[in-house]
Design a protein around this motif. Structure first.
Motif, PDB file in Angstrom:
ATOM      1  N   GLN A 217      10.266  -7.305 -34.356  1.00  0.00           N
ATOM      2  CA  GLN A 217       9.268  -8.214 -33.792  1.00  0.00           C
ATOM      3  C   GLN A 217       8.045  -7.484 -33.247  1.00  0.00           C
ATOM      4  O   GLN A 217       7.062  -8.128 -32.880  1.00  0.00           O
ATOM      5  CB  GLN A 217       9.904  -9.041 -32.673  1.00  0.00           C
ATOM      6  CG  GLN A 217      11.065  -9.913 -33.131  1.00  0.00           C
ATOM      7  CD  GLN A 217      10.665 -10.920 -34.207  1.00  0.00           C
ATOM      8  OE1 GLN A 217       9.607 -11.552 -34.104  1.00  0.00           O
ATOM      9  NE2 GLN A 217      11.504 -11.070 -35.225  1.00  0.00           N
ATOM     10  N   THR A 218       8.093  -6.181 -33.204  1.00  0.00           N
ATOM     11  CA  THR A 218       6.941  -5.373 -32.791  1.00  0.00           C
ATOM     12  C   THR A 218       6.839  -4.169 -33.720  1.00  0.00           C
ATOM     13  O   THR A 218       7.803  -3.818 -34.439  1.00  0.00           O
ATOM     14  CB  THR A 218       7.088  -4.878 -31.341  1.00  0.00           C
ATOM     15  OG1 THR A 218       8.224  -4.015 -31.252  1.00  0.00           O
ATOM     16  CG2 THR A 218       7.256  -6.051 -30.381  1.00  0.00           C
TER      17      THR A 218
ATOM     18  N   LYS B 272       0.583 -11.418 -36.387  1.00  0.00           N
ATOM     19  CA  LYS B 272       0.748 -11.563 -34.935  1.00  0.00           C
ATOM     20  C   LYS B 272      -0.367 -10.831 -34.188  1.00  0.00           C
ATOM     21  O   LYS B 272      -0.949 -11.350 -33.225  1.00  0.00           O
ATOM     22  CB  LYS B 272       2.099 -10.999 -34.502  1.00  0.00           C
ATOM     23  CG  LYS B 272       3.266 -11.952 -34.633  1.00  0.00           C
ATOM     24  CD  LYS B 272       4.493 -11.325 -34.008  1.00  0.00           C
ATOM     25  CE  LYS B 272       5.701 -12.240 -34.118  1.00  0.00           C
ATOM     26  NZ  LYS B 272       6.889 -11.640 -33.462  1.00  0.00           N
ATOM     27  N   GLY B 273      -0.632  -9.611 -34.601  1.00  0.00           N
ATOM     28  CA  GLY B 273      -1.683  -8.849 -33.935  1.00  0.00           C
ATOM     29  C   GLY B 273      -3.044  -9.501 -34.046  1.00  0.00           C
ATOM     30  O   GLY B 273      -3.888  -9.377 -33.142  1.00  0.00           O
ATOM     31  N   LEU B 274      -3.321 -10.207 -35.157  1.00  0.00           N
ATOM     32  CA  LEU B 274      -4.612 -10.866 -35.336  1.00  0.00           C
ATOM     33  C   LEU B 274      -4.733 -12.156 -34.539  1.00  0.00           C
ATOM     34  O   LEU B 274      -5.786 -12.446 -33.957  1.00  0.00           O
ATOM     35  CB  LEU B 274      -4.832 -11.160 -36.835  1.00  0.00           C
ATOM     36  CG  LEU B 274      -5.051  -9.959 -37.757  1.00  0.00           C
ATOM     37  CD1 LEU B 274      -5.040 -10.391 -39.216  1.00  0.00           C
ATOM     38  CD2 LEU B 274      -6.364  -9.262 -37.433  1.00  0.00           C
TER      39      LEU B 274
ATOM     40  N   GLY C  54      -5.242 -11.114 -28.709  1.00  0.00           N
ATOM     41  CA  GLY C  54      -5.689 -10.325 -29.852  1.00  0.00           C
ATOM     42  C   GLY C  54      -7.159 -10.439 -30.161  1.00  0.00           C
ATOM     43  O   GLY C  54      -7.881 -11.175 -29.485  1.00  0.00           O
ATOM     44  N   PRO C  55      -7.556  -9.704 -31.208  1.00  0.00           N
ATOM     45  CA  PRO C  55      -6.687  -8.793 -31.970  1.00  0.00           C
ATOM     46  C   PRO C  55      -6.172  -7.625 -31.119  1.00  0.00           C
ATOM     47  O   PRO C  55      -6.943  -7.021 -30.377  1.00  0.00           O
ATOM     48  CB  PRO C  55      -7.583  -8.269 -33.092  1.00  0.00           C
ATOM     49  CG  PRO C  55      -8.710  -9.258 -33.185  1.00  0.00           C
ATOM     50  CD  PRO C  55      -8.913  -9.786 -31.802  1.00  0.00           C
ATOM     51  N   THR C  56      -4.877  -7.364 -31.261  1.00  0.00           N
ATOM     52  CA  THR C  56      -4.235  -6.336 -30.455  1.00  0.00           C
ATOM     53  C   THR C  56      -3.189  -5.610 -31.273  1.00  0.00           C
ATOM     54  O   THR C  56      -2.586  -6.181 -32.202  1.00  0.00           O
ATOM     55  CB  THR C  56      -3.567  -6.955 -29.216  1.00  0.00           C
ATOM     56  OG1 THR C  56      -2.876  -5.945 -28.482  1.00  0.00           O
ATOM     57  CG2 THR C  56      -2.592  -8.050 -29.605  1.00  0.00           C
ATOM     58  N   ASP C  57      -2.973  -4.325 -30.938  1.00  0.00           N
ATOM     59  CA  ASP C  57      -1.950  -3.549 -31.636  1.00  0.00           C
ATOM     60  C   ASP C  57      -0.570  -3.761 -31.036  1.00  0.00           C
ATOM     61  O   ASP C  57       0.414  -3.240 -31.571  1.00  0.00           O
ATOM     62  CB  ASP C  57      -2.314  -2.064 -31.604  1.00  0.00           C
ATOM     63  CG  ASP C  57      -2.401  -1.543 -30.185  1.00  0.00           C
ATOM     64  OD1 ASP C  57      -2.688  -2.347 -29.270  1.00  0.00           O
ATOM     65  OD2 ASP C  57      -2.189  -0.333 -29.989  1.00  0.00           O
ATOM     66  N   SER C  58      -0.486  -4.523 -29.936  1.00  0.00           N
ATOM     67  CA  SER C  58       0.803  -4.795 -29.289  1.00  0.00           C
ATOM     68  C   SER C  58       0.898  -6.286 -28.986  1.00  0.00           C
ATOM     69  O   SER C  58       0.561  -6.742 -27.872  1.00  0.00           O
ATOM     70  CB  SER C  58       0.942  -3.989 -27.988  1.00  0.00           C
ATOM     71  OG  SER C  58       0.839  -2.602 -28.250  1.00  0.00           O
ATOM     72  N   PRO C  59       1.283  -7.099 -29.981  1.00  0.00           N
ATOM     73  CA  PRO C  59       1.400  -8.545 -29.749  1.00  0.00           C
ATOM     74  C   PRO C  59       2.392  -8.832 -28.620  1.00  0.00           C
ATOM     75  O   PRO C  59       3.427  -8.155 -28.489  1.00  0.00           O
ATOM     76  CB  PRO C  59       1.899  -9.084 -31.082  1.00  0.00           C
ATOM     77  CG  PRO C  59       1.577  -8.029 -32.077  1.00  0.00           C
ATOM     78  CD  PRO C  59       1.634  -6.721 -31.354  1.00  0.00           C
ATOM     79  N   CYS C  60       2.082  -9.857 -27.836  1.00  0.00           N
ATOM     80  CA  CYS C  60       2.928 -10.147 -26.676  1.00  0.00           C
ATOM     81  C   CYS C  60       4.247 -10.774 -27.063  1.00  0.00           C
ATOM     82  O   CYS C  60       5.275 -10.572 -26.397  1.00  0.00           O
ATOM     83  CB  CYS C  60       2.175 -11.074 -25.706  1.00  0.00           C
ATOM     84  SG  CYS C  60       1.820 -12.714 -26.398  1.00  0.00           S
TER      85      CYS C  60
END
Length: 551
Positions: free
Chosen positions: A13-14, A60-62, A67-73
């Motif tokens: 999931q990550t 997910k990251g987008l 986001g956009p993030t390299d660590s989706p919550c």
């Protein structure tokens, strides 16, 4: 809650949960962190290596709320929707079942609509290589200049089937197979979390047969869980239908030890217990390879190489064999066949054979001494080496008359068969002032005209000069054109000979035809006895009418 298969339950999931694709995760995380988002990505690699999983993590990251993030919550509404497959902004398409141009046209219409509650609309097309050429062509323009809110992620296991026009418009990432240690890490993690009592050897067997795919490894682990509460090497062997490692080592020892009986018994026992003989053959090849690599430098490897080569061919043949035992048994018998030992002869027989050999060698030497040295074959016939007794025209004329047949044979030996065929109808008259005069009967005008052609005459003159020993030209005349000055004292005696048509005829004096023509009645056409008769002899038929000269 409905039961989920292990590979779905334990899907990462990550990005941190992904095993074995660190290079790809790092690149995608950097692009998300820096905001360098491409409009199209292409993930290629073997099955079960995480292509679809990482595509979802990218989505997910987008679309994450942060986001956009390299660590989706993983906690926001969009992250949860993507995780359970209910997001309206992430559309997964199976390229194998939606491969036509109509589906792509529909997709082109949908990309114009903006995403719902998220910055991006992500299209994940799995097995993209299954699209038809027309569908790829319809996708090109949209892929080249998509709307700003659309991101395409393609996944394929057969990269070579994707057109180059598609490849050039995507960022390509190649997924690699997971190695044995990475598979063992994932299997231990899942087995521990699921409360499975698994020993190391059983997990190692599963990892070996997963062929580098974590999904396959988790599927095999799940089968073993259903089969038995405890995972042992015997349990894994029964589920996989393969022979235990001990059986493989024993067969390898029997094979290298040339014990054909033990090999055949083991093959029949494995076949009777329902083992997969093709997989067993592959396992034996792996075992032989491992033992060969452990040999010290300089140790003999021929037996290992031969066994690996033979069993590899056997594995290919077993695909099409009616009975899988037959190719394996044949290979085992060939590898265990002992080389034939040379039969030793008594010393008396050996001495007798040596004496016979010496006698034969002495006889061969005696025969060689008696034989005269063989000369190299000459293209020239023996007659070419003859020469006239003198250097005058009279001697040369007589020599040519006496050896005319030898001259014709010399032409044939020079591969001038046509020249010999034309000249065999003529006879030499004289050699005068560097010219050889050859006479032809009137009915052999074709032969005379043929030998007078430059290509034939020059070749005949070349051989004639070699034959006589001096440069000579050739002049061809008819019998009635021969003058007494030409013949001199060298007129051949009248003799009966066979012409080219096989009819026995008598040579007439050169002026005979002219005399006969003078004694002929005036009202009889001259051509009737000469030209017409010659034509009848050559072509056959009958005379219908002879036209007058005025016609």
């Amino acid at each position: 809650m409905a039961y989920l298969a292990l590979y779905r339950k334990w899907r990462p999931q990550t990005f941190a949960d992904v095993i074995g694709q660190a290079h790809i995760c790092q690149a995608l995380q950097n692009s998300l962190k820096q905001g360098r988002i491409s409009h199209a990505y292409l993930f290629s690699g073997p099955r079960g290596t995480g292509k679809t999983t990482i595509a979802r993590l990218m989505a997910k990251g987008l679309d994450c709320a942060h986001g956009p993030t390299d660590s989706p919550c993983g906690e926001c509404q969009e992250c949860r929707a993507i995780a359970n497959g209910s997001s309206l902004n992430v559309i997964e398409i199976d390229g194998a079942s939606n491969r036509g141009i109509e589906e792509i046209r529909e997709l082109r219409e949908q990309v114009r609509f903006a995403p719902v509650g998220a910055p991006y609309k992500v299209y994940i097309i799995d097995e993209v290589h299954m699209l038809t050429p027309e569908a790829f062509n319809a996708l090109l323009k949209t892929l080249e200049e998509p709307p700003a809110h659309v991101v395409f992620i393609f996944a394929t296991t057969d990269l070579h089937k994707v057109p180059a026009t598609i490849l050039s418009r995507c960022q390509r990432y190649d997924f690699k197979r997971l190695n044995h240690a990475q598979l063992m890490e994932g299997l231990k993690k899942v087995a521990s979390a699921e409360g499975i009592a698994a020993d190391e050897a059983g997990l190692a067997m599963i990892a070996k047969h997963a062929e580098g795919g974590m999904r396959d490894a988790l599927s095999l682990l799940e089968q073993c869980m259903i089969y038995s509460e405890a995972l042992t090497v015997e349990t894994a062997a029964d589920v996989l239908g393969v022979a235990p490692a001990e059986e493989i080592r024993r067969f390898t020892e029997n094979l290298l030890g040339k014990d054909d009986k033990a090999c055949l018994e083991q093959i029949n026992r494995l076949y009777g217990s329902g083992r997969d003989l093709m997989q067993f053959t592959r396992d034996v090849v792996d075992e032989l390879r491992g033992q060969m690599l452990q040999l010290e430098p300089g140790q003999r490897q021929e037996s290992f190489l031969e066994a690996i080569r033979k069993l590899s061919d056997c594995a290919r043949e077993m695909r099409y064999a009616v009975d899988a035992r037959i190719p394996l048994e044949l290979a085992a018998l060939e590898l265990t066949a002992k080389p034939k030992q040379e039969q030793s002869l008594p010393s008396e027989d050996i001495n007798s054979l040596k004496e016979k050999i010496r006698t034969l060698e002495q006889q061969l030497r005696n025969l060689s001494a008696k034989e005269t040295p063989r000369e190299e074959p000459q293209r020239e016939s023996a007659s070419v080496r003859k020469r006239p007794s003198g250097a005058g025209d009279q001697e040369r004329t007589q020599f040519l008359i006496d050896n005319w047949e030898d001259y014709l044979q010399a032409l044939r030996s020079e591969r001038l068969v046509q020249c010999a065929a034309f000249l065999c109808e003529g006879r030499p008259v004289a050699v005068q002032a560097g010219t050889a005069v050859i006479r032809f009967p009137r009915e052999r005008g074709f032969h005379k005209a043929s030998i007078e052609q430059p290509k034939h005459r020059e070749a005949a003159e070349r051989v004639l000069s070699k034959f006589i020993g001096t440069n000579l030209e050739m002049e061809c005349v008819f019998d009635d054109e021969v003058s007494p000055e030409m013949t001199g004292s060298h007129q051949q005696p009248e003799k009966r000979e066979k012409g080219s048509a096989g009819i026995t005829q008598v040579n007439e004096p050169p002026n005979a035809s002219k005399t006969a023509a003078q004694n002929r009645p005036q009202n009889e056409p001259a051509a009737e006895n000469e030209t017409v008769q010659a034509a009848l002899k050559i072509f056959g038929g009958k005379v219908v009418r002879i036209p007058d000269a005025s016609e």
